[in-house]
Design an enzyme around this catalytic site. Structure first.
Site, PDB file in Angstrom:
ATOM      1  CB  CYS A 120      -0.923   0.002   1.213  1.00 19.45           C
ATOM      2  SG  CYS A 120      -1.800  -1.546   1.478  1.00 19.45           S
ATOM      3  CG  HIS A 264      -3.501   2.771  -0.889  1.00 18.92           C
ATOM      4  ND1 HIS A 264      -3.346   1.927  -1.960  1.00 18.92           N
ATOM      5  CD2 HIS A 264      -4.007   2.007   0.129  1.00 18.92           C
ATOM      6  CE1 HIS A 264      -3.735   0.712  -1.615  1.00 18.92           C
ATOM      7  NE2 HIS A 264      -4.137   0.735  -0.368  1.00 18.92           N
ATOM      8  CG  ASN A 295      -6.497  -1.788  -2.843  1.00 22.71           C
ATOM      9  OD1 ASN A 295      -5.395  -1.496  -3.285  1.00 22.71           O
ATOM     10  ND2 ASN A 295      -6.748  -1.797  -1.546  1.00 22.71           N
TER      11      ASN A 295
END
Length: 356
Positions: A120, A264, A295
């Protein structure tokens, strides 16, 4: 606390490639035991809608190499002096995938090439490494970031799998007019909240690693990524706004001076809460990457640029704040001056004409 300032270094190009297989939440609902009411609720609250994944056998390096090849249509690859590859899904456990990519891309044998195992926050840490190498004397660095998250998210895991997309980005950084400020943190006490528990040296692959385990939050195997969603949400809401304040103070800047907050893309609910705490709107803080593409882990910041800010980054001078936060636990942010860079729309990998 790691706080760093850089001068005379600039991002010159950002390209992102995603998997070409689109999957919608409606198509996957039966894997997770979702009825129509739950699907509608998750689409509205969390932003679950669709995601793009690769077909079997495609690696993160394939996506990143396609992105890099697009950059080399505009820039001379012979100028690249280092290749940094940030991923949690390398081609092999050994050797380093970055070294393989050097050969695939036809880069000089004199370059530095190495992998960084981060998710991430990987783009921020990778960018810091690139800036540091140029600050130490290099002129041009190619940073590649991303993951084939479908490799470690089990198709029955309703807690994680509906979130995850596959993407690989390439970013070209050069010695040039420009500045950047970084703030980074790490806290390994929370490593269990996002973890692939088996397959490493601590707990090696064994005969039970492929066995399905049924939990309240979903079904997964020992070699799949586990996420404690509640702990990750609490961590994010606690640390990210504070990190922004640290960065504002370090860079001596106010949030009003920032054109775009490119974060993010964990999920829409987290981003909405961060935006609320910052008191900024969606016109400054894009939130649709996860909703459309999934994601994208370390590629989600460049993926948002190519997906939703391509025109702005290609045609304007911009003061941008980039931030990543999650697995590790780790979190970082940077302020970067952007000046009309090469940032085309997102590419799709495509099975027919690409090298495997």
């Amino acid at each position: 606390m790691a706080k760093l300032h850089f001068e005379n270094i600039a991002i010159k190009a950002v390209v992102t490639t995603v998997g070409d297989k689109k999957v919608t939440i409606e198509e996957e609902a039966h894997n997770f035991g979702y009825d129509d009411k739950m699907v509608k609720r998750l689409k509205k609250r969390m932003g679950f809608n669709s995601r793009y994944v690769v077909n079997g056998g495609i690696c993160t390096s394939d996506l990143c190499c396609k992105s890099a090849e697009k950059i080399f249509e505009k820039f001379d690859k012979n100028e690249v002096e280092a290749l940094i590859f940030v991923t949690q899904t390398p081609d092999y456990k050994a050797p380093s995938t970055a070294i393989i990519m050097q050969d695939r891309l036809g880069l000089s044998k004199d370059i530095i090439a190495y992998d960084i195992n981060l998710g991430c926050s990987g783009f921020i840490n990778g960018l810091l490494n690139a800036y540091s190498l140029i600050n130490s004397g290099l002129n041009t660095v190619l940073l590649c970031v991303g993951d084939v998250a479908s490799n470690f998210s089990y198709y029955k895991d309703k807690n994680l799998t509906p979130l995850m997309g596959d993407a690989g980005s390439a970013i070209l950084i050069k010695k040039d007019a420009g500045s950047a400020d970084f703030v980074l943190h790490s806290d390994g006490s929370g490593y269990r909240y996002l973890i692939i528990p088996e397959g490493g040296c601590r707990k090696s692959f064994n005969k039970d690693s492929l066995k399905e385990n049924i939990f309240e939050d979903g079904t997964r195997r020992g070699i799949d990524l586990y996420m404690n969603g509640g702990e990750i949400f609490n961590f994010t809401i606690k640390v990210v706004p504070k990190m922004f304040e640290e960065l504002f103070n370090f860079a001596n800047i106010s949030k009003e001076e920032i054109d775009y907050f490119v974060l993010h893309q964990a999920n829409r609910y987290i981003l909405q809460n961060i935006a609320k705490k910052l008191d900024v709107g969606s016109e400054k803080l894009p939130m649709d990457t996860m909703t459309i593409y999934g994601n994208q882990n370390s590629a989600s910041v460049p993926g948002t640029i190519n997906g939703f800010l391509s025109n702005e980054f290609s045609t304007k001078k911009i003061k941008a704040l980039f931030a990543g936060f999650g697995i590790g636990l780790s979190w970082g942010a940077c302020l970067v001056n952007i000046d009309k860079i090469f940032a085309p729309k997102i590419q799709y990998y495509g099975e027919k004409n690409d090298k495997k």
